[in-house]
Scaffold this active site. Structure first.
Site, mmCIF file in Angstrom:
data_model
loop_
_atom_site.group_PDB
_atom_site.id
_atom_site.type_symbol
_atom_site.label_atom_id
_atom_site.label_comp_id
_atom_site.label_asym_id
_atom_site.label_seq_id
_atom_site.Cartn_x
_atom_site.Cartn_y
_atom_site.Cartn_z
ATOM 1 N N LYS A 23 0.881 -1.181 0.000
ATOM 2 C CA LYS A 23 0.000 0.000 0.000
ATOM 3 C C LYS A 23 0.914 1.226 0.000
ATOM 4 O O LYS A 23 1.448 1.624 1.025
ATOM 5 C CB LYS A 23 -0.886 -0.083 1.237
ATOM 6 C CG LYS A 23 -1.768 1.045 1.694
ATOM 7 C CD LYS A 23 -2.141 2.157 0.790
ATOM 8 C CE LYS A 23 -2.419 3.367 1.669
ATOM 9 N NZ LYS A 23 -1.679 4.548 1.232
ATOM 10 N N GLU B 130 -0.470 7.794 -0.698
ATOM 11 C CA GLU B 130 -1.414 8.342 -1.680
ATOM 12 C C GLU B 130 -0.735 9.417 -2.541
ATOM 13 O O GLU B 130 -1.091 9.616 -3.704
ATOM 14 C CB GLU B 130 -2.636 8.896 -0.937
ATOM 15 C CG GLU B 130 -2.722 10.376 -0.833
ATOM 16 C CD GLU B 130 -3.195 10.860 0.553
ATOM 17 O OE1 GLU B 130 -3.473 12.040 0.631
ATOM 18 O OE2 GLU B 130 -3.266 10.093 1.508
ATOM 19 N N GLY C 140 6.580 5.209 8.099
ATOM 20 C CA GLY C 140 5.782 6.425 8.063
ATOM 21 C C GLY C 140 5.885 7.172 9.374
ATOM 22 O O GLY C 140 6.877 7.059 10.099
ATOM 23 N N GLY D 112 2.172 5.075 13.017
ATOM 24 C CA GLY D 112 2.874 3.896 13.540
ATOM 25 C C GLY D 112 2.252 3.413 14.840
ATOM 26 O O GLY D 112 2.113 2.206 15.078
ATOM 27 N N GLU E 35 9.101 1.611 10.968
ATOM 28 C CA GLU E 35 10.200 2.543 10.652
ATOM 29 C C GLU E 35 9.597 3.933 10.692
ATOM 30 O O GLU E 35 8.872 4.320 9.779
ATOM 31 C CB GLU E 35 10.770 2.251 9.257
ATOM 32 C CG GLU E 35 11.406 0.890 9.104
ATOM 33 C CD GLU E 35 12.756 0.791 9.791
ATOM 34 O OE1 GLU E 35 13.301 1.830 10.208
ATOM 35 O OE2 GLU E 35 13.246 -0.333 9.931
ATOM 36 N N CYS F 234 13.588 10.762 6.898
ATOM 37 C CA CYS F 234 13.389 10.335 8.290
ATOM 38 C C CYS F 234 14.639 10.556 9.119
ATOM 39 O O CYS F 234 14.570 10.890 10.298
ATOM 40 C CB CYS F 234 12.994 8.869 8.321
ATOM 41 S SG CYS F 234 14.117 7.823 7.374
ATOM 42 N N GLU G 259 9.517 16.540 14.638
ATOM 43 C CA GLU G 259 9.993 16.262 13.281
ATOM 44 C C GLU G 259 9.296 17.233 12.325
ATOM 45 O O GLU G 259 8.070 17.170 12.158
ATOM 46 C CB GLU G 259 9.665 14.819 12.894
ATOM 47 C CG GLU G 259 10.208 14.456 11.527
ATOM 48 C CD GLU G 259 9.817 13.041 11.086
ATOM 49 O OE1 GLU G 259 8.632 12.698 11.165
ATOM 50 O OE2 GLU G 259 10.719 12.313 10.636
#
Ligand code: NAP
Length: 481
Positions: A174, A177, A227, A232, A249, A283, A384
């Site tokens: 998946k 998007e 993500g 998560g 992750e 990340c 972040e």
């Protein structure tokens, strides 16, 4: 034209609801394609196909040598289509074409690497005495749901699909998007390389509609997610209900520690790259630059000078060194940190300029920004941002540097710049992060494990560890008495 349908059980199919969504070129804001918006029923079909392909084969019982051959053919096909794929990825994800070209090459390398592991990672025969033999064998974990982000779409897909296939799992991918097209291309390539139907299914759509059902479904044995921390957490909680294997992750707020004894130019170059690479949408971005006080002023000047060399513009232009952010929403979020930084009392030392080309007016550009005199308690040092925003924080000695580096809820990566080998090892050991670079920033070799401590995740990708995420371990005890 690239496929925009769902890939389920070896066929390109429409979504049951007939819905679609636009994937947009972040460089211009123009639609690239309308892609199927999968829902629960489509997810159900994809899981059923993957379950069938696992339970009735042939993939899980295909000899590893043959599985490896398919993986190698996928690698070769990625290389053969590299230019096209890089252009597609650059357009869909707003990546510099040069970066997308590297991602594509790395994706091919990952398939080759796991082809090698498919035939070389054996089991164990622990000593059992004269009357027994114990075999420890690895078996595929089953059906794996692979959920990926938009910042490295093909690379993240390869990091999950290649080890899952090498282990003998069947999968549902998946993609995010915002950038789903290269994952659809991967399905086409894998099918042409001889992967049987149902082994790799691709569901495009939105997380709660197409991703969540995969995580809830008891027929899915493992979830590998890359993500945000927020999603998560949802995935970890949901997957626990059905005791799935989970790899997470997640994000980071990685420290980039510059000691006064470092090679100054290399440290400045690496520190700037660490946070401005791919517009900071990485990340492991070294978004907190910790600098020893004795070189602080000089470092701020050098970092601002480097930021001033960055040229924003269309990602396919070879003269350009920074492209757009992924979307207007994401740009608004990154922009909000300018206000947070100012309100918390940080000094805005540098802010670049947006491209002036009218053709790019609809793109989601955001300039490089440097905040100095940042205190580690400020929002810009804790959250972040996922954009080109550097927070420079001074420190007095090694002890304070390590304390600041570890004063974060995250623990994905860190960079340490020093010419003192003993210090390099000491500080690397003391930092609580899954990846530490010494005198470098951002390398991620396929052979080495990648993943985070603390809120940066659970489990590892890449290297041998990346394969284990898709393997169950079985003990077979043979009584010879
Ligand atoms: P995200 O919003 O968490 O989305 C990641 C994926 O999860 C997308 O495919 C998303 O679908 C899907 N999703 C969203 N809600 C879901 C749900 N309820 N159930 C199942 N799936 C769901 O992250 P992102 O914005 O794409 O990516 C940026 C984040 O990824 C950053 O935090 C970054 O640090 C992290 N990241 C980590 C690593 C690493 O190696 N540690 C590498 C790259 C990125 P939609 O796209 O439809 O929302």
């Amino acid at each position: 034209m690239v496929e925009t349908k769902l890939y389920i059980d070896g066929s390109w199919v429409d979504g049951v609801d007939g819905e679609s969504f636009s994937t947009v070129d972040p460089a211009t804001g123009e639609e690239i394609a309308a892609v199927v918006r999968a829902g629960r029923v489509d997810a159900d079909r994809a899981v059923a196909a993957a379950r069938r392909a696992f339970d009735t084969g042939p993939w899980p019982t295909t000899p590893p040598r043959e599985r490896a051959a398919v993986l190698r053919r996928i690698a070769a096909a990625i290389r053969a289509d590299a230019e096209e794929l890089a252009r597609l990825e650059s357009r869909d994800a707003g990546k510099l074409l040069t970066d997308a070209t590297e991602d594509v090459a790395e994706a091919a390398e990952i398939f080759d690497y796991y082809a090698g592991l498919a035939v070389s990672e054996g089991g164990e025969i622990p000593p059992s005495g004269p009357d027994a033999v114990t075999l420890v064998v690895s078996e595929p974990v089953g059906v794996a749901a692979l959920i990926t982000p938009w910042n490295f779409p093909l690379l993240m897909a390869a990091q999950k699909v290649a080890p899952a296939l090498a282990a003998g799992c069947t999968t549902i991918l998946k993609p995010a998007e915002q950038a789903p097209l290269s994952s659809l291309e991967l399905a086409r390539i894998a099918a042409e390389a001889g992967l049987p139907p149902g082994v790799l299914n691709v569901l495009t759509g939105f997380g709660p509609e197409a991703g969540a059902p995969l995580v809830e479904d008891p027929r899915v044995d493992a979830v590998s997610f890359t993500g945000s921390e927020a999603v998560g957490r949802i995935i970890g909680r949901t997957a626990a209900e059905t005791f799935k294997r989970v790899t997470l992750e997640l994000g980071g707020k990685s420290p980039n520690v510059v000691f006064a004894d470092a090679d100054f130019d290399a440290a400045m170059e690496g520190s700037a790259f660490g946070v401005f690479f791919h517009q900071g949408q990485v990340c492991s971005a070294g978004s907190r630059v910790l600098v020893e006080r004795s070189i602080y002023d000089e470092a701020v000047e050098a970092l601002c000078a480097r930021a001033a060399e960055i040229r924003l513009g269309h990602p396919a232009d070879p003269e350009v060194s920074m492209g757009p952010l992924i979307s207007a929403e994401h740009r608004a979020k990154v922009n909000s940190y300018l206000e947070h930084g100012r309100a918390d009392g940080a000094h805005l030392a540098y802010m670049g300029r947006l491209p002036t080309d009218p053709d790019l007016a609809g793109g989601f550009y955001f300039p490089p920004v440097i905040f100095t005199d940042v205190d580690n308690t400020m929002k810009i040092a804790r959250e972040e941002i996922f954009g080109p925003v550097m927070a420079v924080i001074p420190f007095t000695d090694e002890e304070e540097a390590v304390a600041l580096a570890n004063d974060t809820t995250y623990g994905l990566a860190a960079a340490v710049w020093t010419s003192d080998v003993k210090r390099a090892v000491r500080v690397s050991r003391a930092i609580r992060a899954g990846v530490v670079w010494v005198n470098d920033s951002q390398p991620a070799p396929v052979e080495a494990p990648w993943g985070g401590f603390k809120a940066s995740g659970i489990g590892r990708e890449l290297g041998r560890h990346g394969l284990r995420a898709y393997q169950e371990t079985k003990q077979i005890y043979l009584n010879l008495d």
